[in-house]
Design an enzyme around this catalytic site. Sequence first.
Site, mmCIF file in Angstrom:
data_model
loop_
_atom_site.group_PDB
_atom_site.id
_atom_site.type_symbol
_atom_site.label_atom_id
_atom_site.label_comp_id
_atom_site.label_asym_id
_atom_site.label_seq_id
_atom_site.Cartn_x
_atom_site.Cartn_y
_atom_site.Cartn_z
ATOM 1 N N THR A 61 0.835 -1.210 0.000
ATOM 2 C CA THR A 61 0.000 0.000 0.000
ATOM 3 C C THR A 61 0.871 1.262 0.000
ATOM 4 O O THR A 61 0.504 2.270 -0.604
ATOM 5 C CB THR A 61 -0.985 0.045 1.198
ATOM 6 O OG1 THR A 61 -0.248 -0.137 2.421
ATOM 7 C CG2 THR A 61 -2.040 -1.028 1.102
ATOM 8 N N ARG B 266 -8.955 -5.530 1.789
ATOM 9 C CA ARG B 266 -9.971 -5.451 2.843
ATOM 10 C C ARG B 266 -9.885 -4.238 3.750
ATOM 11 O O ARG B 266 -10.728 -4.094 4.626
ATOM 12 C CB ARG B 266 -9.940 -6.750 3.665
ATOM 13 C CG ARG B 266 -10.330 -7.947 2.827
ATOM 14 C CD ARG B 266 -10.199 -9.278 3.512
ATOM 15 N NE ARG B 266 -10.519 -10.353 2.573
ATOM 16 C CZ ARG B 266 -9.683 -10.837 1.660
ATOM 17 N NH1 ARG B 266 -8.443 -10.364 1.578
ATOM 18 N NH2 ARG B 266 -10.070 -11.780 0.823
ATOM 19 N N GLN C 195 1.480 -13.484 -0.753
ATOM 20 C CA GLN C 195 0.197 -13.636 -1.445
ATOM 21 C C GLN C 195 0.091 -12.599 -2.552
ATOM 22 O O GLN C 195 -0.869 -12.580 -3.307
ATOM 23 C CB GLN C 195 -0.954 -13.442 -0.459
ATOM 24 C CG GLN C 195 -0.962 -14.463 0.664
ATOM 25 C CD GLN C 195 -1.835 -14.009 1.827
ATOM 26 O OE1 GLN C 195 -3.022 -14.268 1.872
ATOM 27 N NE2 GLN C 195 -1.244 -13.315 2.773
ATOM 28 N N ILE D 75 0.813 -10.369 -5.963
ATOM 29 C CA ILE D 75 1.038 -10.726 -7.371
ATOM 30 C C ILE D 75 1.722 -9.584 -8.112
ATOM 31 O O ILE D 75 1.787 -9.585 -9.326
ATOM 32 C CB ILE D 75 -0.315 -11.086 -8.054
ATOM 33 C CG1 ILE D 75 -1.332 -9.940 -7.906
ATOM 34 C CG2 ILE D 75 -0.885 -12.365 -7.452
ATOM 35 C CD1 ILE D 75 -2.644 -10.190 -8.643
ATOM 36 N N HIS E 169 0.089 -16.804 -4.986
ATOM 37 C CA HIS E 169 -1.033 -16.469 -5.875
ATOM 38 C C HIS E 169 -0.591 -16.059 -7.273
ATOM 39 O O HIS E 169 -1.362 -15.461 -8.003
ATOM 40 C CB HIS E 169 -1.895 -15.382 -5.218
ATOM 41 C CG HIS E 169 -2.602 -15.863 -3.979
ATOM 42 N ND1 HIS E 169 -3.116 -15.022 -3.020
ATOM 43 C CD2 HIS E 169 -2.890 -17.128 -3.548
ATOM 44 C CE1 HIS E 169 -3.672 -15.748 -2.060
ATOM 45 N NE2 HIS E 169 -3.542 -17.019 -2.349
ATOM 46 N N CYS F 292 -1.517 -22.024 -26.992
ATOM 47 C CA CYS F 292 -0.185 -22.500 -27.417
ATOM 48 C C CYS F 292 0.895 -22.246 -26.369
ATOM 49 O O CYS F 292 2.041 -22.642 -26.555
ATOM 50 C CB CYS F 292 0.215 -21.847 -28.740
ATOM 51 S SG CYS F 292 0.646 -20.093 -28.597
ATOM 52 N N CYS G 274 -3.371 -13.963 -28.297
ATOM 53 C CA CYS G 274 -2.038 -14.381 -28.726
ATOM 54 C C CYS G 274 -1.757 -13.913 -30.154
ATOM 55 O O CYS G 274 -2.584 -14.092 -31.048
ATOM 56 C CB CYS G 274 -1.955 -15.899 -28.644
ATOM 57 S SG CYS G 274 -0.367 -16.565 -29.154
ATOM 58 N N THR H 30 -1.142 -8.607 6.080
ATOM 59 C CA THR H 30 -2.166 -9.528 5.568
ATOM 60 C C THR H 30 -3.251 -9.732 6.612
ATOM 61 O O THR H 30 -2.962 -9.819 7.809
ATOM 62 C CB THR H 30 -1.566 -10.892 5.155
ATOM 63 O OG1 THR H 30 -2.640 -11.807 4.865
ATOM 64 C CG2 THR H 30 -0.662 -11.495 6.227
ATOM 65 N N SER H 31 -4.501 -9.826 6.141
ATOM 66 C CA SER H 31 -5.613 -10.042 7.065
ATOM 67 C C SER H 31 -5.685 -11.513 7.491
ATOM 68 O O SER H 31 -6.451 -11.842 8.387
ATOM 69 C CB SER H 31 -6.921 -9.615 6.399
ATOM 70 O OG SER H 31 -7.100 -10.321 5.191
#
Length: 244
Positions: free
Chosen positions: A31, A39, A106, A108, A124, A135, A153, A194-195
Amino acid sequence: MTSLDEKIQELQEIIDNAERIVFFTGAGVSTDSGIPDFRSQDGLYHMQYDYPPETIVSHSFFVNQTEEFYRFYKDKMLALDAEPNYTHKLMADLEAKGKCIGVVTQNIDGLHQKAGSKKVYELHGSVLRNYCTKCGTFYDAKYIKESEGIPRCEKCGGLIKPDVVLYEEGLNEEILNGALNAIESADVLIILGTSLVVYPAAGLVRYFRGDKLVLINRDVTPYDSNADLLIQASFSDVIPKLKV
Ligand code: OAD
């Protein structure tokens, strides 16, 4: 009541004495890099969309409403200009010093690697990797961000899917096992931002057998009472005060 400064001092001592730290992170560590979490009050799950975000980032929604999925995904989940902040950097510095044996995340957003962390277990997945579902050709995040509507693609016209674990999808077993091994062999586990409500990720914390469980988070979590050291604060009031 222990003051925040005393807790930071205790954390510093835990870090100084540790030999095998593992960090377990969530959206809260990013953040301060300008990426909203899920959340918190100003998180993604409190904003208004046509569908709840948990629905949008699900496998069935990706399959059945691909255009709508990508509209949300490109707008809200692809923060390609974001830079790592002091929290990501602390973890990378501790790894460089030989004290941190892994970051289980967690997230990404790829910011741990951008900060210099090498041993990162991305439970994740990552927005930085994308594959043609037909492909298997690889595409970077810029290709997705700049695509019109649904990214396809260039070679075969197949639908491209981000290498991100959506709701209704299972976690990658190899990554999960790597994360488990790291947590099981850690002497200190530091949980940040993390929650701890999303499983199976949150359940990994239970495999920790080491000396000190540290939990740093602004809001309460279901694991607060398990922590040897609980610091309920914003990272900006804690992390910059630590020395590697
Ligand atoms: P959450 O949004 O659930 O939790 C983030 C936590 O970070 C909150 O408890 C905040 O209090 C805390 N936090 C935020 N900013 C902070 C700051 N500057 N200082 C201290 N604490 C701060 O995010 P996650 O737990 O990562 O899954 O969410 C878990 C999973 O839910 C995500 O990986 C995602 C989501 O659905 C998938 O997309 C599969």
